[in-house]
Design a protein around this motif. Structure first.
Motif, PDB file in Angstrom:
ATOM      1  N   ARG B  10      18.335 -27.562  68.616  1.00 31.37           N
ATOM      2  CA  ARG B  10      18.606 -27.590  70.207  1.00 31.37           C
ATOM      3  C   ARG B  10      20.297 -28.502  70.502  1.00 31.37           C
ATOM      4  N   GLU B  61      16.814 -28.670  84.847  1.00 28.94           N
ATOM      5  CA  GLU B  61      16.471 -27.602  84.615  1.00 28.94           C
ATOM      6  C   GLU B  61      15.890 -26.362  85.262  1.00 28.94           C
ATOM      7  N   HIS B  69      17.750 -26.088  77.861  1.00 23.16           N
ATOM      8  CA  HIS B  69      17.522 -24.756  77.230  1.00 23.16           C
ATOM      9  C   HIS B  69      18.436 -24.230  76.499  1.00 23.16           C
ATOM     10  N   TRP B  86      14.455 -20.052  79.355  1.00 18.70           N
ATOM     11  CA  TRP B  86      13.822 -20.631  80.156  1.00 18.70           C
ATOM     12  C   TRP B  86      12.698 -19.763  80.572  1.00 18.70           C
ATOM     13  N   HIS B 158      14.115 -19.084  70.550  1.00 18.27           N
ATOM     14  CA  HIS B 158      13.868 -19.137  71.633  1.00 18.27           C
ATOM     15  C   HIS B 158      11.890 -18.716  71.958  1.00 18.27           C
ATOM     16  N   LYS B 161       9.466 -20.955  69.581  1.00 17.80           N
ATOM     17  CA  LYS B 161       9.426 -22.303  70.910  1.00 17.80           C
ATOM     18  C   LYS B 161       8.465 -22.515  72.097  1.00 17.80           C
ATOM     19  N   PHE B 162       8.996 -20.565  72.305  1.00 15.54           N
ATOM     20  CA  PHE B 162       7.988 -20.979  73.971  1.00 15.54           C
ATOM     21  C   PHE B 162       6.450 -20.526  73.576  1.00 15.54           C
ATOM     22  N   MET B 164       5.190 -21.068  70.452  1.00 16.38           N
ATOM     23  CA  MET B 164       4.404 -22.041  70.153  1.00 16.38           C
ATOM     24  C   MET B 164       3.793 -23.197  70.962  1.00 16.38           C
ATOM     25  N   GLN B 165       4.567 -23.321  72.055  1.00 20.14           N
ATOM     26  CA  GLN B 165       4.639 -24.770  73.209  1.00 20.14           C
ATOM     27  C   GLN B 165       3.065 -24.418  74.338  1.00 20.14           C
ATOM     28  N   GLN B 166       2.952 -22.462  73.675  1.00 25.25           N
ATOM     29  CA  GLN B 166       2.164 -22.247  74.732  1.00 25.25           C
ATOM     30  C   GLN B 166       2.267 -22.135  76.008  1.00 25.25           C
ATOM     31  N   TYR B 167       3.836 -21.608  76.076  1.00 25.72           N
ATOM     32  CA  TYR B 167       4.160 -20.936  77.444  1.00 25.72           C
ATOM     33  C   TYR B 167       3.391 -20.114  78.455  1.00 25.72           C
TER      34      TYR B 167
END
Lengths: 81, 230
Positions: B10, B61, B69, B86, B158, B161-162, B164-167
């Motif tokens: 990051r 953000e 981001h 983002w 990226h 990451k999204f 994994m964070q379950q966006y």
């Protein structure tokens, strides 16, 4: 200044900036609902609101305004808070 | 150069100067001469860079000016590549609204009046991001570090990451200028397709943008993970 007066003034600004003489502002209204509301007219609208109501929006306020209702709430707090 | 010497992480505060330059240089690309973040606002490259640098600590953000981001590739302790990503409108605020607010607070006086005089050009250039889609921006690799697949690695990081964070995101979007044929071809090979395109025939357009039109490209992120791993 009461909520109705604030709403009417904002509506006048919107009608002028977005060139929509019939436009009626609603709290849930967003840029998606207004044809000429884009990144440039947004700047003009914000500047006009600041001029008419005589204050500057804080950055944190500007990036949290999701719709017209959020903006009316901020104006109301500034004018009557 | 050994590919294992790159660390993907990051962005942090010490990267801000690199990120400010990267935002401008990524916009200029390989074909342009000046960034639209400067020329379109009637300010110099240095003024635009300084304004971007000044706004970074705000950590607003949801737009391309947020250091939050960015992922960067580091080599020898220095940032050498970056990509921003983002999800458009995730908090109910469009990226252009967040960007406008930052510019209003940090760009030099007069810059926002200047851009209003170029509305006849911006109206013809702009493409619109899709709400809920992952946005990929400011893809930049320092010249000495190109050819190592760093941009692809950063984009994949990226996406990972999204996921994994379950966006709730299934599509990725990016924008570039129509003249960036090499970049467009690379993105197509990775799985992107062109979904919208603009062209501005105003003779002055190249004074303000690094291209005469913009291309919006889209990809399913699952396909993208496969496409750029090959």
């Amino acid at each position: 200044m009461n909520t109705e007066e604030i709403t009417n003034k904002v509506q006048d600004i919107f009608r002028e900036v977005f060139q929509a003489p019939e436009l009626m502002v609603r709290p849930e209204m967003t840029a998606n609902d207004v044809d000429k509301w884009d990144s440039l007219t947004h700047l003009t609208m914000i500047a006009k609101v600041e001029e008419v109501f005589g204050f500057r929006f804080k950055l944190k306020e500007m990036v949290k305004m999701k719709n017209v209702g959020d903006m009316l709430t901020i104006i109301n707090e500034k004018m009557n808070g | 150069m050994n590919e294992n010497n790159y660390i993907i992480r990051r962005a942090k505060e010490s990267d801000y100067a690199f990120l400010a330059e990267a935002i401008l240089k990524a916009d200029i690309g390989t074909t342009g001469t000046n960034s639209s973040y400067a020329a379109l606002f009637g300010i110099s490259y240095d003024e635009a860079r300084d304004a971007l640098l000044a706004m970074m600590p705000e950590e607003v953000e949801g737009c391309e000016f947020s250091p939050f981001h960015f992922l960067v590739a580091e080599h020898g302790g220095e940032p050498v590549a970056c990509v921003s990503a983002w999800i458009e409108g995730l908090d109910g605020v469009s990226s252009w609204m967040a960007r406008s607010a930052l510019m209003q607070h940090y760009y030099p006086k007069g810059a926002l009046d200047f851009v209003q005089t170029k509305k006849h050009i911006t109206d013809k250039m702009m493409v619109h991001r899709t709400e809920g889609a992952m946005q990929i921006e400011s893809v930049f690799v320092s010249p000495g570090h190109r050819g190592h697949g760093l941009a692809a690695k950063l984009i994949k990081a990226h996406i990972a990451k999204f996921l994994m964070q379950q966006y709730p995101v299934s599509k990725a979007e990016l924008m570039t200028y129509t003249e960036n044929k090499t970049a467009i071809h690379t993105y197509e090979k990775a799985g992107f397709t062109v979904t919208a395109q603009t062209h501005c025939d105003d003779p002055d357009v190249l004074q303000y943008f690094p291209g005469t039109g913009m291309v919006l490209m889209e990809a399913e992120i699952m396909n993208l993970m496969k496409g750029i791993s090959q």
